[in-house]
Structures are given as structure tokens and as C-alpha cells.
Design a protein around this motif. Structure first.
Motif, mmCIF file in Angstrom:
data_model
loop_
_atom_site.group_PDB
_atom_site.id
_atom_site.type_symbol
_atom_site.label_atom_id
_atom_site.label_comp_id
_atom_site.label_asym_id
_atom_site.label_seq_id
_atom_site.Cartn_x
_atom_site.Cartn_y
_atom_site.Cartn_z
ATOM 1 N N LEU A 41 0.841 -1.190 0.000
ATOM 2 C CA LEU A 41 0.000 0.000 0.000
ATOM 3 C C LEU A 41 0.885 1.251 0.000
ATOM 4 C CD1 LEU A 41 -2.626 -1.287 2.562
ATOM 5 C CD2 LEU A 41 -2.896 -1.111 0.091
ATOM 6 N N PRO A 42 0.349 2.384 -0.398
ATOM 7 C CA PRO A 42 1.188 3.594 -0.518
ATOM 8 C C PRO A 42 1.974 3.941 0.733
ATOM 9 C CG PRO A 42 -0.915 3.957 -1.587
ATOM 10 C CD PRO A 42 -1.020 2.625 -0.894
ATOM 11 N N TRP A 43 1.424 3.629 1.911
ATOM 12 C CA TRP A 43 2.096 4.036 3.144
ATOM 13 C C TRP A 43 3.095 3.006 3.675
ATOM 14 C CZ3 TRP A 43 -3.186 3.568 2.499
ATOM 15 C CH2 TRP A 43 -3.771 2.397 2.984
ATOM 16 N N ASN A 44 3.208 1.831 3.027
ATOM 17 C CA ASN A 44 4.177 0.862 3.545
ATOM 18 C C ASN A 44 4.991 0.153 2.463
ATOM 19 O OD1 ASN A 44 2.374 -0.938 2.395
ATOM 20 N ND2 ASN A 44 1.688 -1.834 4.327
ATOM 21 N N TYR A 45 4.784 0.503 1.188
ATOM 22 C CA TYR A 45 5.473 -0.244 0.126
ATOM 23 C C TYR A 45 6.985 -0.017 0.135
ATOM 24 C CZ TYR A 45 6.465 3.690 -3.033
ATOM 25 O OH TYR A 45 6.966 4.831 -3.601
ATOM 26 N N LYS A 46 7.437 1.162 0.553
ATOM 27 C CA LYS A 46 8.874 1.441 0.548
ATOM 28 C C LYS A 46 9.618 0.526 1.507
ATOM 29 C CE LYS A 46 8.753 6.261 -0.961
ATOM 30 N NZ LYS A 46 9.116 7.661 -0.634
ATOM 31 N N GLN A 47 8.973 0.159 2.591
ATOM 32 C CA GLN A 47 9.605 -0.742 3.548
ATOM 33 C C GLN A 47 9.861 -2.105 2.910
ATOM 34 O OE1 GLN A 47 7.383 -1.208 7.165
ATOM 35 N NE2 GLN A 47 8.608 -2.952 7.867
ATOM 36 N N ASN A 48 8.916 -2.575 2.102
ATOM 37 C CA ASN A 48 9.087 -3.860 1.432
ATOM 38 C C ASN A 48 10.166 -3.793 0.358
ATOM 39 O OD1 ASN A 48 6.823 -5.680 2.508
ATOM 40 N ND2 ASN A 48 5.758 -3.776 2.055
ATOM 41 N N VAL A 49 10.239 -2.667 -0.342
ATOM 42 C CA VAL A 49 11.278 -2.501 -1.350
ATOM 43 C C VAL A 49 12.655 -2.540 -0.696
ATOM 44 C CG1 VAL A 49 12.279 -0.913 -3.028
ATOM 45 C CG2 VAL A 49 9.804 -1.213 -2.927
ATOM 46 N N ALA A 50 12.773 -1.885 0.449
ATOM 47 C CA ALA A 50 14.065 -1.835 1.141
ATOM 48 C C ALA A 50 14.475 -3.195 1.681
ATOM 49 C CB ALA A 50 13.992 -0.825 2.282
ATOM 50 N N GLU A 51 13.500 -4.035 2.029
ATOM 51 C CA GLU A 51 13.809 -5.334 2.615
ATOM 52 C C GLU A 51 14.192 -6.374 1.577
ATOM 53 O OE1 GLU A 51 10.390 -6.331 4.862
ATOM 54 O OE2 GLU A 51 10.871 -4.981 6.532
ATOM 55 N N LEU A 52 13.873 -6.119 0.309
ATOM 56 C CA LEU A 52 14.192 -7.070 -0.747
ATOM 57 C C LEU A 52 15.270 -6.481 -1.650
ATOM 58 C CD1 LEU A 52 10.579 -8.207 -1.676
ATOM 59 C CD2 LEU A 52 12.219 -9.379 -0.205
ATOM 60 N N PRO A 53 16.485 -7.018 -1.616
ATOM 61 C CA PRO A 53 17.605 -6.451 -2.387
ATOM 62 C C PRO A 53 17.306 -6.308 -3.871
ATOM 63 C CG PRO A 53 18.380 -8.120 -0.853
ATOM 64 C CD PRO A 53 16.887 -8.198 -0.840
ATOM 65 N N GLU A 54 16.669 -7.317 -4.455
ATOM 66 C CA GLU A 54 16.419 -7.252 -5.890
ATOM 67 C C GLU A 54 15.415 -6.156 -6.223
ATOM 68 O OE1 GLU A 54 13.627 -10.347 -4.135
ATOM 69 O OE2 GLU A 54 15.691 -9.634 -3.909
ATOM 70 N N LEU A 55 14.498 -5.897 -5.277
ATOM 71 C CA LEU A 55 13.530 -4.835 -5.500
ATOM 72 C C LEU A 55 14.188 -3.483 -5.345
ATOM 73 C CD1 LEU A 55 10.350 -6.156 -3.673
ATOM 74 C CD2 LEU A 55 11.129 -6.558 -6.002
ATOM 75 N N ALA A 56 15.078 -3.362 -4.388
ATOM 76 C CA ALA A 56 15.758 -2.094 -4.155
ATOM 77 C C ALA A 56 16.573 -1.697 -5.380
ATOM 78 C CB ALA A 56 16.659 -2.205 -2.924
ATOM 79 N N GLN A 57 17.208 -2.694 -6.037
ATOM 80 C CA GLN A 57 17.999 -2.391 -7.222
ATOM 81 C C GLN A 57 17.101 -1.944 -8.371
ATOM 82 O OE1 GLN A 57 20.324 -5.848 -8.108
ATOM 83 N NE2 GLN A 57 21.559 -5.697 -6.240
ATOM 84 N N ALA A 58 15.934 -2.597 -8.489
ATOM 85 C CA ALA A 58 15.017 -2.245 -9.570
ATOM 86 C C ALA A 58 14.424 -0.865 -9.359
ATOM 87 C CB ALA A 58 13.894 -3.287 -9.670
ATOM 88 N N ALA A 59 14.172 -0.490 -8.077
ATOM 89 C CA ALA A 59 13.583 0.807 -7.774
ATOM 90 C C ALA A 59 14.606 1.908 -7.944
ATOM 91 C CB ALA A 59 13.029 0.813 -6.359
#
Length: 248
Positions: free
Chosen positions: A230-248
Motif C-alpha cells: 500500500l502507498p504508506w508501507n510499500y517502501k519498507q518492502n522494497v528496502a527489505e528485498l535487495p532485488e527490488l531495491a535495485q530495480a527501484a
């Protein structure tokens, strides 16, 4: 590529629809819902179901609009209402609970509103203004709806106005105007979902463009656990997943 139906389901799961009735703050403070609205005619059979809180900003606006004709009188009214709003801003800045806010208003705003009530009443009782001119009409509006305009002095959590709801409605009205140019009902439905998501991002100080791109990149994860994206918590999930952090 995932189907448009799946993408639509993902969007629907994140759509937030603003409510016109505010739920009770706490069960031990208010048992009934509160409805903040303009001072319109209320069905007497429906009124007992709600705690009515009329919009103080609309009462203020009536005096603001005639200021150039009755500057001294309107300045008095606007000054008092302005102080009440300053008190409410103080409560927000201090993050008071609904009960603390109520006590603060009863201590600081109630005397101001009592002074205003006496002044308004005297305008008509002692013929200090013509009741059918602009000032008289504004005075009668305030007196006629006084109890509902001062609900915030009796009910914990009652708002001063419904400006937040009107701002939300404007988003819907703007979208309705734009929707005239959708080619199909399906396209309009997608637009409705996007409107809800973008407005939710705005209310949570989130970059809607970044959010929409992120959930499209990771549609599978979003579909599996939409409540984590959701808009208020998605960044936390991106930060916790390395592959997502690289894509973002």
C-alpha cells in the motif's frame, strides 16, 4: 505479461474510498458516528442516528463575503472564529487525544463562542442590524444552526468543518469531467482506480509516479500480499528485498 484483468484486480485492492461519515474516535467517548456537513435541511427521522457537526468554515465564509459592506462587524466575527481555529491548530501540533482536544476547546474556545453567541443574538434583539440585509442573513444563519456549529465543544473528536471532505469531492468531480473522454467503460473503470490510488498517495505524501511504477514491476508480489504494498508501507518492502531495491 500479466492480463489486464489481473492488473485491474491489483489496482482495485489498493483503492481507498473516502467516507462521508466519520467513525467514532473511541467506543468509550462516542458511540454514534459523526457527520460533518453544511447546514442543510435534515430529515428529523434521520437526525437521531447521527451526531451532527455543521461546518464552521461555511459560517465564517458568510461574514467574509460581506466584509467590505460591514467591515467592523465582520472583523469581530472573523477574529473570534480565527482564534478558535488557532486553538484547534494548537491541539493538532501537540497531538492531543480527542478528549484532550475537547477539554482544551472547552477551556479556551467555549468563552469565545459564548461571546460570539451573545453578540449575534444582540444584533437581532436590539435591532442593531437589519435582519434581511447581508449581515442579518449571516447572523440568522449562525444562530439557526448554532448547536450543530458548536458540536466540537461537546463531542470529543468532532471536527470544526468538513473541508477535508470537500477537497476529496473536488478530486472526484475533476475525474468525472475528465472521464467524458474515455473511449470505453473499462477505460473509465481503470481511471477510477487510478484516481483512488493517486489521491491516496497524495494524502500519504507519497510520489504516485514512483508508487505506480514499483507495483507494476512487482505485480506478482503485489497480488500475493496486497496489504504489504500500500502507498504508506510499500517502501519498507522494497528496502527489505535487495532485488527490488535495485530495480527501484
Amino acid at each position: 505479461m500479466r492480463s489486464s484483468k489481473t492488473a485491474m484486480d491489483n489496482l482495485k485492492s489498493m483503492l481507498v474510498v473516502p467516507l462521508s461519515v466519520t467513525a467514532a474516535v473511541t467506543d468509550d467517548v462516542i458511540e454514534l458516528p459523526k457527520q460533518s456537513e453544511d447546514a442543510v435541511q435534515i430529515d428529523e427521522n434521520l437526525a437521531p442516528q447521527f451526531i451532527l457537526a455543521f461546518c464552521l468554515a461555511h459560517g465564517r465564509r458568510k461574514f467574509f463575503e460581506i466584509f467590505k459592506f460591514f467591515d467592523k462587524e465582520c472583523d469581530f466575527v472573523l477574529d473570534i472564529i480565527g482564534q478558535v481555529y488557532m486553538h484547534d491548530a494548537h491541539c493538532k501540533s501537540k497531538k492531543y487525544t480527542p478528549d484532550q482536544r475537547l477539554f482544551y476547546h472547552q477551556t479556551h474556545s467555549a468563552p469565545l463562542m459564548q461571546t460570539l453567541f451573545l453578540w449575534l443574538n444582540n444584533q437581532l434583539v436590539y435591532d442593531l442590524t437589519e435582519e434581511n440585509n447581508g449581515l442579518g442573513q449571516s447572523v440568522k444563519y449562525m444562530l439557526r444552526n448554532w448547536r450543530m456549529l458548536t458540536t466540537f465543544l461537546r463531542v470529543a473528536g468532532a471536527p470544526l468543518d468538513n473541508n477535508w471532505a470537500e477537497r476529496a469531492i473536488k478530486i472526484v468531480i475533476r475525474h468525472r469531467r475528465n472521464s467524458l473522454f474515455y473511449r470505453t467503460s473499462h477505460g473509465a473503470q481503470v481511471g477510477d482506480c487510478l484516481m483512488g490510488i493517486i489521491y491516496t498517495c497524495q494524502q500519504n505524501n507519497v510520489n504516485a509516479f514512483d508508487y505506480l511504477n514499483t507495483i507494476q514491476r512487482h505485480a506478482i508480489s503485489v497480488a500475493a500480499n496486497p496489504d504489504l504494498w500500500l502507498p504508506w508501507n510499500y517502501k519498507q518492502n522494497v528496502a527489505e528485498l535487495p532485488e527490488l531495491a535495485q530495480a527501484a
